[in-house]
Structure formats: structure tokens, C-alpha cells
Design a protein around this motif. Structure first.
Motif, PDB file in Angstrom:
ATOM      1  N   LYS A  61     -10.594  -9.405  -1.142  1.00  0.00           N
ATOM      2  CA  LYS A  61     -10.728  -9.453  -2.602  1.00  0.00           C
ATOM      3  C   LYS A  61      -9.873 -10.320  -3.684  1.00  0.00           C
ATOM      4  O   LYS A  61     -10.138 -10.921  -4.456  1.00  0.00           O
ATOM      5  N   THR A  62      -8.551  -9.774  -3.465  1.00  0.00           N
ATOM      6  CA  THR A  62      -7.707 -10.481  -4.477  1.00  0.00           C
ATOM      7  C   THR A  62      -7.231 -12.117  -4.195  1.00  0.00           C
ATOM      8  O   THR A  62      -7.196 -12.629  -5.184  1.00  0.00           O
TER       9      THR A  62
ATOM     10  N   PHE B  85      -8.903  -4.920  -0.006  1.00  0.00           N
ATOM     11  CA  PHE B  85      -8.284  -5.175  -1.120  1.00  0.00           C
ATOM     12  C   PHE B  85      -7.843  -6.570  -1.012  1.00  0.00           C
ATOM     13  O   PHE B  85      -7.794  -7.329  -2.140  1.00  0.00           O
TER      14      PHE B  85
ATOM     15  N   GLY C  12      -5.235  -1.556  -7.279  1.00  0.00           N
ATOM     16  CA  GLY C  12      -6.264  -1.311  -6.747  1.00  0.00           C
ATOM     17  C   GLY C  12      -6.318  -0.038  -5.920  1.00  0.00           C
ATOM     18  O   GLY C  12      -5.193   0.584  -6.052  1.00  0.00           O
ATOM     19  N   SER C  13      -7.248   0.463  -5.325  1.00  0.00           N
ATOM     20  CA  SER C  13      -7.337   1.628  -4.629  1.00  0.00           C
ATOM     21  C   SER C  13      -8.294   1.830  -3.531  1.00  0.00           C
ATOM     22  O   SER C  13      -9.382   1.186  -3.504  1.00  0.00           O
ATOM     23  N   ARG C  14      -8.276   2.606  -2.626  1.00  0.00           N
ATOM     24  CA  ARG C  14      -9.594   2.604  -1.519  1.00  0.00           C
ATOM     25  C   ARG C  14     -10.747   2.903  -2.278  1.00  0.00           C
ATOM     26  O   ARG C  14     -11.652   2.582  -1.790  1.00  0.00           O
TER      27      ARG C  14
ATOM     28  N   TYR D 181      -3.038   0.494  -3.810  1.00  0.00           N
ATOM     29  CA  TYR D 181      -2.557  -0.810  -3.599  1.00  0.00           C
ATOM     30  C   TYR D 181      -2.282  -1.660  -4.755  1.00  0.00           C
ATOM     31  O   TYR D 181      -2.406  -1.506  -5.730  1.00  0.00           O
TER      32      TYR D 181
ATOM     33  N   ASP E 136     -11.834  -0.332  -4.128  1.00  0.00           N
ATOM     34  CA  ASP E 136     -11.663  -1.401  -3.257  1.00  0.00           C
ATOM     35  C   ASP E 136     -11.820  -1.419  -1.898  1.00  0.00           C
ATOM     36  O   ASP E 136     -12.069  -2.461  -1.077  1.00  0.00           O
TER      37      ASP E 136
ATOM     38  N   ARG F 279       0.930  -1.227   0.116  1.00  0.00           N
ATOM     39  CA  ARG F 279      -0.234   0.108   0.023  1.00  0.00           C
ATOM     40  C   ARG F 279       0.853   1.202   0.023  1.00  0.00           C
ATOM     41  O   ARG F 279       1.786   1.466   0.813  1.00  0.00           O
TER      42      ARG F 279
END
Length: 130
Positions: A95-96, A92, A81-83, A45, A86, A40
Motif C-alpha cells: 500500500k505504501t 501495508f 499503519g496497523s494490522r 507498522y 492495513d 513492524r
């Protein structure tokens, strides 16, 4: 937001590894978990996945910024990703991880959620592999 690659390094090639530029000092938070490294920076992310569980830190010319995988047949995936998209960093990561990435080295095929995502093919041009 995902980039994937499969490496099939020929047995005769003198370099039997791949390496990733990963400057750990540039991130505010890093978490390692099995095949994953999560990073991060502010509200951005990054998730780095490798089919080989060991991404070895290597320090010579790229101090604190190189990961190596000593294998001739493996796959990588990078997910961004990002805040805003995600949620928080923990969300995040979850999710990944639920993408359930897997690699079949005998078929040189990368799967996402059990479905074929990328397959390695050798081309007639001996300098290029797709």
C-alpha cells in the motif's frame, strides 16, 4: 497517518546531513527496499521513505538508532499503519509503495501519486524554513 519534511540545508551550514532516530532493536521486523525502510512492532507498522536512496547507519552516541542522509536537499515521509487498518505487514508495504512518492530537488517539491503534496519555501526569518 503521514508526516513529510523537506530539508534545504544552506551550503554554508557546517552540518551537511540530516539524521533520523530509528531504534532498530525496538522493532520485531524490518525490511529495506530502495528508498524505503519498513518496520513492524506487534500490530503497528511504520514506513520511512527518503528521496535519497542511502540512509546510512551511524553509530556514535545513538548506537543502533541513527540513520543519516548526507545531502543538503532531500525529503522524508513517515507513514504509520496497523494490522486493523492495513491488513498484514506485506499489505501495508504494498500500500505504501503504491503511493509513488517522488521528490523534485530543483523545485524542492514532494509528490504523492504524481500530485504535489509538499513544497519548501524559504521565509524571511533566516532561522525558519517552511
Amino acid at each position: 497517518n503521514m508526516l513529510a519534511a523537506i530539508y534545504g540545508i544552506p551550503d554554508g551550514d557546517p552540518i551537511g546531513f540530516t539524521h533520523v532516530f530509528f531504534p532498530v532493536d525496538k522493532f520485531e521486523e524490518i525490511q529495506k527496499k530502495e528508498h524505503w525502510i519498513f518496520a513492524r512492532k506487534e500490530e503497528g507498522y511504520l514506513a520511512l521513505w527518503c528521496s535519497e536512496e542511502t540512509m546510512e547507519e551511524h553509530d556514535d552516541r545513538l548506537m543502533g538508532a541513527e540513520l543519516r542522509v548526507y545531502s543538503r536537499n532531500h525529503a522524508y515521509a513517515v507513514i504509520c499503519g496497523s494490522r486493523a487498518e492495513d491488513g498484514d505487514f506485506r499489505e501495508f508495504i504494498q500500500k505504501t509503495e503504491h503511493m509513488n512518492l517522488s521528490y523534485a530537488p530543483e523545485d524542492r517539491c514532494l509528490f504523492v501519486k504524481g500530485k504535489e503534496f509538499l513544497r519548501w519555501y524559504q521565509s524571511d526569518d533566516k532561522t525558519q524554513y517552511l
